[in-house]
Motif scaffolding. Structure first.
Motif, PDB file in Angstrom:
ATOM      1  N   GLU A  26     -37.665 -51.393 -63.444  1.00 59.04           N
ATOM      2  CA  GLU A  26     -36.665 -52.025 -62.575  1.00 59.04           C
ATOM      3  C   GLU A  26     -36.008 -50.973 -61.705  1.00 59.04           C
ATOM      4  O   GLU A  26     -35.550 -49.929 -62.202  1.00 59.04           O
ATOM      5  N   VAL A  27     -35.935 -51.237 -60.414  1.00 57.53           N
ATOM      6  CA  VAL A  27     -35.329 -50.305 -59.468  1.00 57.53           C
ATOM      7  C   VAL A  27     -33.816 -50.280 -59.675  1.00 57.53           C
ATOM      8  O   VAL A  27     -33.165 -51.320 -59.710  1.00 57.53           O
ATOM      9  N   TYR A  28     -33.262 -49.081 -59.841  1.00 60.46           N
ATOM     10  CA  TYR A  28     -31.807 -48.960 -59.927  1.00 60.46           C
ATOM     11  C   TYR A  28     -31.236 -48.127 -58.792  1.00 60.46           C
ATOM     12  O   TYR A  28     -30.020 -47.988 -58.652  1.00 60.46           O
ATOM     13  N   GLY A  29     -32.070 -47.594 -57.936  1.00 59.11           N
ATOM     14  CA  GLY A  29     -31.586 -46.855 -56.785  1.00 59.11           C
ATOM     15  C   GLY A  29     -32.710 -46.488 -55.843  1.00 59.11           C
ATOM     16  O   GLY A  29     -33.874 -46.419 -56.237  1.00 59.11           O
ATOM     17  N   ILE A  30     -32.369 -46.301 -54.587  1.00 56.62           N
ATOM     18  CA  ILE A  30     -33.352 -45.866 -53.589  1.00 56.62           C
ATOM     19  C   ILE A  30     -32.619 -45.084 -52.514  1.00 56.62           C
ATOM     20  O   ILE A  30     -31.569 -45.506 -52.029  1.00 56.62           O
TER      21      ILE A  30
END
Length: 227
Positions: free
Chosen positions: A172-176
């Motif tokens: 799961e993406v938590y930052g970009i």
């Protein structure tokens, strides 16, 4: 950048291969990606860039996400990456192992195949405890490539990596964020948080014909499921 890097002797690991120290990996990965031209940068209005609201938190060691039962998924044993899927941006691409070339730089996936990603073999495999690294081109001389849309991802989106052992690690993406290549925070991007995590990296930021892309788009994600 033209300075070469001599990898130090890797620490012994209970894995079926040797790994370079993270400090060396971070430096050569950064340098290698900085040297990748990744196409002309002149298609349409350019690749999407990360939104400020989707930027990774400032903490260098975020805690692993918890599963619905209140505990994070157990880390997986070693298995090479086979395929990467990012449903939000319609990525479904094979993954090839990439290492260091004869000059000590990271060998990116062949640019002639726009739908090909690379798993950096100096990192852990996706799902293992530690930080796995997947790289890919944003474009090539014919148009957009595998990670052209990477900057459009948001927190909560998912990256799925199918492994050669048949299991799929779901992150799961938590930052970009997009980082300038001259001030790339290697420790923050590549360092282990003590949990299974993933970084997906491509070129981004501003573009000039003389220097190519000025930065790297980095997606921060953590393991939240295995199937």
């Amino acid at each position: 950048m033209s300075a070469s890097v001599v990898p130090a002797e890797p620490e012994a690991e209970e894995k079926p291969r040797k790994r370079a120290p993270w400090g060396v990996i971070a430096l050569v990965l950064l340098t290698g990606l900085a040297l990748i031209r990744n196409g002309s940068g002149e298609f349409d209005s350019g690749p999407p860039q990360p939104e400020t609201a989707a930027a990774a938190q400032g903490s260098a060691s975020p805690r692993p996400s918890a599963s619905p039962t209140g505990s994070a998924p157990a880390s997986l044993p070693f298995s090479e990456a086979d395929r990467v899927r990012i449903p939000m941006i319609q990525v479904d691409a094979p993954v090839t192992p990439v290492g260091l070339d004869s000059d000590g730089w990271v060998a990116a996936p062949p640019p002639d195949d726009p739908n090909l990603a690379g798993w950096f073999t100096g990192s852990v495999s996706p799902g293992e405890k530690g930080t796995a690294v997947v790289v890919g081109h944003v474009d090539n001389n014919r148009g957009p490539a595998v990670f052209y849309g990477l900057g459009a991802l948001k927190k909560g989106n998912h990256v799925e990596v199918r492994r050669k052992d048949g299991r799929t690690a779901v992150f799961e993406v938590y930052g970009i964020e997009v980082f300038d290549k001259k001030n790339f925070p290697g420790d923050r991007v590549y360092g282990s948080t003590g949990a299974p995590e993933l970084r997906v990296i491509t070129c981004g930021g501003g573009f000039t014909k003389q220097n190519g892309y000025s930065g790297n788009v980095v997606v921060f994600a953590r393991l939240t499921g295995v199937r």
